[in-house]
Design a protein around this motif. Structure first.
Motif, PDB file in Angstrom:
ATOM      1  N   LEU A  58      -5.514   8.686  -1.744  1.00  0.00           N
ATOM      2  CA  LEU A  58      -3.676   8.893  -1.256  1.00  0.00           C
ATOM      3  C   LEU A  58      -3.414   9.343  -0.278  1.00  0.00           C
ATOM      4  O   LEU A  58      -2.674   9.406   0.684  1.00  0.00           O
ATOM      5  CB  LEU A  58      -3.454   9.063  -2.531  1.00  0.00           C
ATOM      6  CG  LEU A  58      -3.413   8.820  -3.620  1.00  0.00           C
ATOM      7  CD1 LEU A  58      -2.620   8.591  -4.573  1.00  0.00           C
ATOM      8  CD2 LEU A  58      -2.966   6.906  -3.836  1.00  0.00           C
ATOM      9  N   THR A  82      -8.650   1.283   0.205  1.00  0.00           N
ATOM     10  CA  THR A  82      -8.222   0.169  -0.630  1.00  0.00           C
ATOM     11  C   THR A  82      -8.690  -0.413  -1.837  1.00  0.00           C
ATOM     12  O   THR A  82      -8.333   0.080  -2.327  1.00  0.00           O
ATOM     13  CB  THR A  82      -7.095  -0.703   0.142  1.00  0.00           C
ATOM     14  OG1 THR A  82      -5.895   0.296   0.722  1.00  0.00           O
ATOM     15  CG2 THR A  82      -6.199  -1.279  -0.305  1.00  0.00           C
TER      16      THR A  82
ATOM     17  N   SER B  16     -10.443 -11.233   0.885  1.00  0.00           N
ATOM     18  CA  SER B  16      -9.236 -10.825  -0.407  1.00  0.00           C
ATOM     19  C   SER B  16      -9.214 -11.858  -0.261  1.00  0.00           C
ATOM     20  O   SER B  16      -7.699 -12.032  -0.924  1.00  0.00           O
ATOM     21  CB  SER B  16      -8.905  -9.197  -0.522  1.00  0.00           C
ATOM     22  OG  SER B  16      -8.548  -9.027   0.632  1.00  0.00           O
ATOM     23  N   ARG B  19      -7.273 -13.757  -3.660  1.00  0.00           N
ATOM     24  CA  ARG B  19      -6.421 -12.930  -4.376  1.00  0.00           C
ATOM     25  C   ARG B  19      -5.408 -12.470  -3.942  1.00  0.00           C
ATOM     26  O   ARG B  19      -4.434 -12.075  -4.654  1.00  0.00           O
ATOM     27  CB  ARG B  19      -7.575 -11.554  -4.765  1.00  0.00           C
ATOM     28  CG  ARG B  19      -8.979 -11.743  -5.364  1.00  0.00           C
ATOM     29  CD  ARG B  19     -10.097 -10.807  -5.643  1.00  0.00           C
ATOM     30  NE  ARG B  19     -11.311 -10.359  -4.636  1.00  0.00           N
ATOM     31  CZ  ARG B  19     -12.055 -10.168  -3.921  1.00  0.00           C
ATOM     32  NH1 ARG B  19     -11.563  -8.703  -5.050  1.00  0.00           N
ATOM     33  NH2 ARG B  19     -12.602 -10.121  -3.125  1.00  0.00           N
ATOM     34  N   ASP B  20      -5.309 -12.183  -3.129  1.00  0.00           N
ATOM     35  CA  ASP B  20      -3.941 -11.069  -2.199  1.00  0.00           C
ATOM     36  C   ASP B  20      -3.080 -12.386  -2.422  1.00  0.00           C
ATOM     37  O   ASP B  20      -2.562 -11.914  -3.214  1.00  0.00           O
ATOM     38  CB  ASP B  20      -3.786 -11.549  -0.894  1.00  0.00           C
ATOM     39  CG  ASP B  20      -4.530  -9.896  -0.119  1.00  0.00           C
ATOM     40  OD1 ASP B  20      -5.213  -9.084  -0.696  1.00  0.00           O
ATOM     41  OD2 ASP B  20      -5.572 -10.106   0.966  1.00  0.00           O
ATOM     42  N   LEU B  23      -2.120 -12.844  -6.193  1.00  0.00           N
ATOM     43  CA  LEU B  23      -1.586 -11.890  -6.922  1.00  0.00           C
ATOM     44  C   LEU B  23       0.379 -11.848  -6.201  1.00  0.00           C
ATOM     45  O   LEU B  23       0.695 -11.129  -6.983  1.00  0.00           O
ATOM     46  CB  LEU B  23      -2.244 -10.300  -6.621  1.00  0.00           C
ATOM     47  CG  LEU B  23      -1.104  -9.211  -6.420  1.00  0.00           C
ATOM     48  CD1 LEU B  23      -1.531  -8.755  -8.667  1.00  0.00           C
ATOM     49  CD2 LEU B  23      -1.755  -7.881  -6.259  1.00  0.00           C
ATOM     50  N   ILE B 332       3.688   2.758  -5.198  1.00  0.00           N
ATOM     51  CA  ILE B 332       2.415   2.504  -6.324  1.00  0.00           C
ATOM     52  C   ILE B 332       0.994   1.692  -5.682  1.00  0.00           C
ATOM     53  O   ILE B 332      -0.189   1.566  -6.359  1.00  0.00           O
ATOM     54  CB  ILE B 332       2.999   3.202  -7.624  1.00  0.00           C
ATOM     55  CG1 ILE B 332       3.995   4.063  -7.999  1.00  0.00           C
ATOM     56  CG2 ILE B 332       2.294   2.476  -8.943  1.00  0.00           C
ATOM     57  CD1 ILE B 332       5.108   3.981  -8.410  1.00  0.00           C
ATOM     58  N   LEU B 333       1.950   0.454  -5.818  1.00  0.00           N
ATOM     59  CA  LEU B 333       0.725  -0.960  -5.539  1.00  0.00           C
ATOM     60  C   LEU B 333      -0.129  -0.496  -4.656  1.00  0.00           C
ATOM     61  O   LEU B 333      -1.336  -0.786  -5.023  1.00  0.00           O
ATOM     62  CB  LEU B 333       2.050  -1.951  -5.758  1.00  0.00           C
ATOM     63  CG  LEU B 333       2.280  -2.839  -6.370  1.00  0.00           C
ATOM     64  CD1 LEU B 333       3.341  -3.922  -5.746  1.00  0.00           C
ATOM     65  CD2 LEU B 333       1.548  -3.847  -7.564  1.00  0.00           C
ATOM     66  N   LYS B 334       0.123   0.272  -3.640  1.00  0.00           N
ATOM     67  CA  LYS B 334      -0.961   0.364  -2.632  1.00  0.00           C
ATOM     68  C   LYS B 334      -1.963   1.810  -3.661  1.00  0.00           C
ATOM     69  O   LYS B 334      -3.189   1.444  -2.920  1.00  0.00           O
ATOM     70  CB  LYS B 334      -0.794   0.483  -1.463  1.00  0.00           C
ATOM     71  CG  LYS B 334       0.598  -0.460  -0.506  1.00  0.00           C
ATOM     72  CD  LYS B 334       0.846   0.604   0.807  1.00  0.00           C
ATOM     73  CE  LYS B 334       0.450   0.961   1.636  1.00  0.00           C
ATOM     74  NZ  LYS B 334       1.652   1.631   2.798  1.00  0.00           N
ATOM     75  N   GLY B 335      -0.898   2.889  -4.051  1.00  0.00           N
ATOM     76  CA  GLY B 335      -2.040   3.432  -4.784  1.00  0.00           C
ATOM     77  C   GLY B 335      -2.869   2.889  -5.731  1.00  0.00           C
ATOM     78  O   GLY B 335      -3.722   4.079  -5.801  1.00  0.00           O
ATOM     79  N   ILE B 336      -2.127   2.162  -6.471  1.00  0.00           N
ATOM     80  CA  ILE B 336      -3.310   1.243  -7.346  1.00  0.00           C
ATOM     81  C   ILE B 336      -4.691   0.518  -6.800  1.00  0.00           C
ATOM     82  O   ILE B 336      -5.524  -0.178  -7.680  1.00  0.00           O
ATOM     83  CB  ILE B 336      -3.015   0.536  -8.456  1.00  0.00           C
ATOM     84  CG1 ILE B 336      -1.719  -0.399  -8.502  1.00  0.00           C
ATOM     85  CG2 ILE B 336      -2.292   1.841  -9.297  1.00  0.00           C
ATOM     86  CD1 ILE B 336      -1.138  -1.120  -9.634  1.00  0.00           C
ATOM     87  N   GLY B 337      -4.380   0.024  -5.145  1.00  0.00           N
ATOM     88  CA  GLY B 337      -4.978  -0.719  -4.791  1.00  0.00           C
ATOM     89  C   GLY B 337      -4.990  -1.955  -4.482  1.00  0.00           C
ATOM     90  O   GLY B 337      -5.836  -3.174  -4.069  1.00  0.00           O
ATOM     91  N   VAL B 338      -3.869  -2.426  -4.624  1.00  0.00           N
ATOM     92  CA  VAL B 338      -2.886  -3.561  -4.537  1.00  0.00           C
ATOM     93  C   VAL B 338      -2.959  -3.573  -2.686  1.00  0.00           C
ATOM     94  O   VAL B 338      -2.830  -3.133  -2.333  1.00  0.00           O
ATOM     95  CB  VAL B 338      -2.252  -3.849  -4.829  1.00  0.00           C
ATOM     96  CG1 VAL B 338      -1.753  -5.251  -4.211  1.00  0.00           C
ATOM     97  CG2 VAL B 338      -1.877  -4.017  -5.532  1.00  0.00           C
ATOM     98  N   THR B 339      -3.792  -4.869  -1.487  1.00  0.00           N
ATOM     99  CA  THR B 339      -3.684  -4.703  -0.802  1.00  0.00           C
ATOM    100  C   THR B 339      -2.249  -4.740   0.063  1.00  0.00           C
ATOM    101  O   THR B 339      -1.657  -5.373  -0.560  1.00  0.00           O
ATOM    102  CB  THR B 339      -4.772  -6.011  -0.216  1.00  0.00           C
ATOM    103  OG1 THR B 339      -4.309  -6.725  -0.207  1.00  0.00           O
ATOM    104  CG2 THR B 339      -6.153  -5.661  -0.600  1.00  0.00           C
ATOM    105  N   GLU B 340      -2.445  -4.390   1.770  1.00  0.00           N
ATOM    106  CA  GLU B 340      -1.072  -4.365   2.243  1.00  0.00           C
ATOM    107  C   GLU B 340      -0.316  -5.792   1.918  1.00  0.00           C
ATOM    108  O   GLU B 340       0.817  -6.575   2.192  1.00  0.00           O
ATOM    109  CB  GLU B 340      -0.898  -3.316   3.331  1.00  0.00           C
ATOM    110  CG  GLU B 340      -1.292  -2.755   3.452  1.00  0.00           C
ATOM    111  CD  GLU B 340      -1.011  -1.280   4.820  1.00  0.00           C
ATOM    112  OE1 GLU B 340      -0.792  -2.514   6.105  1.00  0.00           O
ATOM    113  OE2 GLU B 340      -0.656  -0.542   5.069  1.00  0.00           O
ATOM    114  N   SER B 342      -1.265  -7.896   0.690  1.00  0.00           N
ATOM    115  CA  SER B 342      -0.770  -8.959  -0.776  1.00  0.00           C
ATOM    116  C   SER B 342       0.939  -8.748  -0.973  1.00  0.00           C
ATOM    117  O   SER B 342       1.453  -9.811  -1.343  1.00  0.00           O
ATOM    118  CB  SER B 342      -1.586  -8.539  -2.293  1.00  0.00           C
ATOM    119  OG  SER B 342      -1.402  -9.418  -3.393  1.00  0.00           O
TER     120      SER B 342
END
Lengths: 233, 428
Positions: A58, A82, B16, B19-20, B23, B332-340, B342
């Motif tokens: 992070l 990411t 992706s 997928r983007d 989501l 948080i979304l970025k933190g859990i791996g969601v792309t910018e 998306s």
């Protein structure tokens, strides 16, 4: 022989505000092993959370390196970091960090849809993870309709739904009462029992002891490692 | 155990997009479904008002001109208007032209009019010598009533009395702007005062004078119609030059679907243009009309541009506030791996959804208002204003609004989404 999952070498993190440089992490070197439950404890300001942010990608360290297996993750670009967070890491935030517009199951579905699973599959995976965490009866509730403990368990379900290589947890019981804290820690113990590698920052000595090793941080340096005598299930 | 594979990570980063989008749709649909009703209604209302501003204001302004043109064509010029050259007072070779017109398959009806400048005066013109004479100079039109009705349907514009009939040898129909009671202007000279239906008036051409009785009053917002007086063609010829049968003007209706410009070109190719001015209805209205049309279109575009700007700023602000208040969750979304990408698409989809609803409702309102305005035109002084909307106009303006909304939704979302992930999560 223990297999090293994370290798940290000479890790330094400084924060700069104007001319003032604050050294938060000072030359840390250590390994995290596959299947290990590492607890990180230390007084406030010791650098626990900062260390977790570096390990979980992070944040970027000022210097030093972090390797996941043979892959040096320190120099990866933002898209690769990411993708790494999405596919290999799980993260349990301090304040649950659920998306308020989404129900419990939808919160857990999000990363799996991002991983490319169809909605039906993502839903089944999410349901299984939530049932594993004993919140299977709260699938369609919004976060605001859940207790703190339930929210944190949904958060854990979101982190483990894709069976991550490493699960990071940042003071997961910080905002919970004793009953809910015990439930959450039981969930972590259960995951560890099934082989999950966990790195958890905790402010409570009692919960830190459930790990295999306890890293004591003081003023940004590793004061000592302490083996835990907690019995695995 | 999963192995950490750098190549796979890079591949994942570039492949992706589907997928983007999947989501983003998932997030956007739920955000819209669970959004505050008040906020949703506010955004949709702004979009509807913008659509109305783009289509309605433009449609009314253009419709005002179109209405004017239609009235001009239907009550005066017909589809084609033949008038004398500027150096002549009659249409040369009228008989030859009429003969051609009668055999032209594209021509449905023809009205051959004789025109002459003259004076109309009440009887008596004044009670004593100190009075302002109750008279007006105008164009007197001699016509065949049946032929005229087949082209212009002036009989349907009679507001008092009736239209001419072939037996009305002493009858005259006056345009409304010749009569003070129908044309409220504070003047005493050049307009007939207190002349009513059934009254006698004298019509004078030079030394020839004859008395007529007012049998009807025709109402029009088109000056050439409203400022004229109408009598039978043979009466006018008898009072003026009975041996010159060349027309003062010829109004022609074409078959539906016939191209007036092509028809005019065809006539000019036969060299009729050397003895007369042959024009389409629009051409005969003059360059002033084209300039007014252009000016109104410009005004409509300026107003529409301002409306678009307001809509863009509103969508920008709403998306920006929405993204700022959800900065932590974006983190948080970025933190859990969601792309910018998306997350950005999710915000854009929300903005586009509101725009589509607004456009849909706005266009539906326009489609309801369009036939309503046709039946109940706006009463402007010089025209009956209709709503001029075309399918291409609706599509173009809706497309522009959608594009503007897309950009106005994307820019603030991009700005927030590209911020530092950890700072967003920690709220610093």
């Amino acid at each position: 022989m223990k297999e090293t999952l994370i290798k940290v070498k000479h890790l330094v993190k400084n924060y700069q505000s104007g001319h003032i440089v604050t050294k938060v992490l000072k030359n840390l070197t250590f390994d995290v092993y596959k299947g290990e439950f590492l607890s990180v404890i230390g007084p406030s300001g010791s650098g626990k959370s900062t260390l977790l942010y570096q390990l979980s990608l992070l944040d970027r360290p000022t210097s030093g390196s972090i390797h996941y297996g043979k892959l040096c993750v320190t120099d990866l670009g933002s898209k690769e970091r990411t993708a790494l967070r999405l596919n290999y890491l799980g993260y349990v935030f301090q304040e649950y960090a659920l998306l308020p517009d989404l129900t419990a199951i939808e919160n857990v579905m999000v990363p799996n849809i991002m991983r490319g699973f169809g909605k039906a599959v993502a839903r089944e995976m999410a349901k299984a993870a939530l049932e594993k965490l004993n919140v299977g009866h709260r699938l369609d509730n919004l976060p605001g309709q859940l207790s703190g403990g339930e929210q944190q368990r949904v958060s854990i379900a979101r982190a483990i739904a894709h069976t991550p290589a490493i699960l990071f947890a940042d003071e997961p019981t910080a905002n919970l009462d004793t009953v809910n804290s015990d439930q959450v820690m039981d969930a972590f113990l259960d995951l560890h029992y099934h082989g999950q590698t966990i790195v958890m920052v905790n402010h409570e000595q009692e919960y830190a002891k459930i790990g295999d090793r306890i890293m004591h941080l003081l003023d940004g340096s590793i004061e000592r490692f302490e083996p835990s005598h907690h019995k695995k299930r | 155990m999963k192995t950490f594979d750098g190549k796979a990570l890079r591949k994942n980063g570039f492949l992706s997009l589907p997928r983007d989008i999947t989501l983003a749709l998932f997030l956007a649909i739920r955000a819209v479904k669970r959004a505050s009703l008040g906020t949703s209604l506010l955004i949709i209302s702004i979009q509807i008002l913008t659509v109305l501003n783009l289509l309605l204001v433009n449609g009314i302004l253009v419709g005002l001109i179109e209405g004017s043109e239609t009235t001009y064509r239907l009550s005066y010029s017909g589809d084609i208007f033949i008038s004398p050259l500027i150096t002549r007072d009659r249409v040369e070779n009228t008989e030859q032209i009429m003969n051609d017109l009668r055999h032209d398959p594209d021509v449905t009806s023809i009205s051959r009019r004789y025109t002459a400048s003259g004076f109309i005066a009440s009887v008596p013109a004044r009670s004593n010598l100190k009075d302002v004479p109750n008279e007006t100079g105008t164009t007197i039109v001699g016509l065949n009533p049946a032929n005229e009705n087949s082209v212009t349907k002036l009989d349907e514009q009679i507001i008092a009395g009736r239209w001419l009939e072939p037996t009305d040898t002493n009858g005259i129909v006056l345009g409304n702007r010749l009569l003070q009671q129908y044309f409220d202007v504070p003047i005493e000279r050049g307009i007939l005062r207190n002349v009513e239906l059934g009254d006698k008036v004298t019509v004078s051409f030079g030394t020839s004078t004859r008395e007529f009785r007012v049998i009807g009053i025709v109402f029009s917002k088109i000056d050439p119609v409203a400022r004229r007086a109408y009598i039978l063609d043979r009466q006018l010829l008898a009072l003026t030059d009975k041996f010159n049968l060349n027309a003062g003007e010829i109004a022609i209706s074409l078959q539906p679907g016939a191209d007036p410009e092509a028809w005019v070109n065809r006539m000019k190719a036969k060299h009729y243009g050397s003895g007369a001015s042959i024009k389409t209805a629009r051409e005969s209205m003059g360059s002033f009309f084209s300039e007014v049309t252009g000016t109104f279109a410009l005004i409509a575009n300026i107003i529409g541009g301002i409306a678009l700007l307001v809509a863009a700023v509103t969508v920008f602000i709403i998306t920006f506030i929405n993204a700022v208040t959800r900065r932590k969750f974006i983190g948080i979304l970025k933190g859990i791996g969601v792309t910018e990408r998306s997350i950005e698409i999710a915000y854009v989809l929300q903005a586009v959804f509101y725009a589509l609803v607004g456009i849909g409702v706005g266009v539906a309102m326009i489609l309801v208002l369009d036939p309503y305005f046709d039946k109940n035109p706006i009463d402007f002084p010089f025209s009956d204003g209709i709503l001029s909307v075309t399918t291409s106009g609706i599509l173009i303006r809706s497309g522009i609004l959608l594009a503007v909304t897309f950009i106005a939704g994307y820019l603030p979302a991009r700005r927030i989404v590209h911020g530092n992930t950890l700072d967003a999560i920690l709220g610093r």
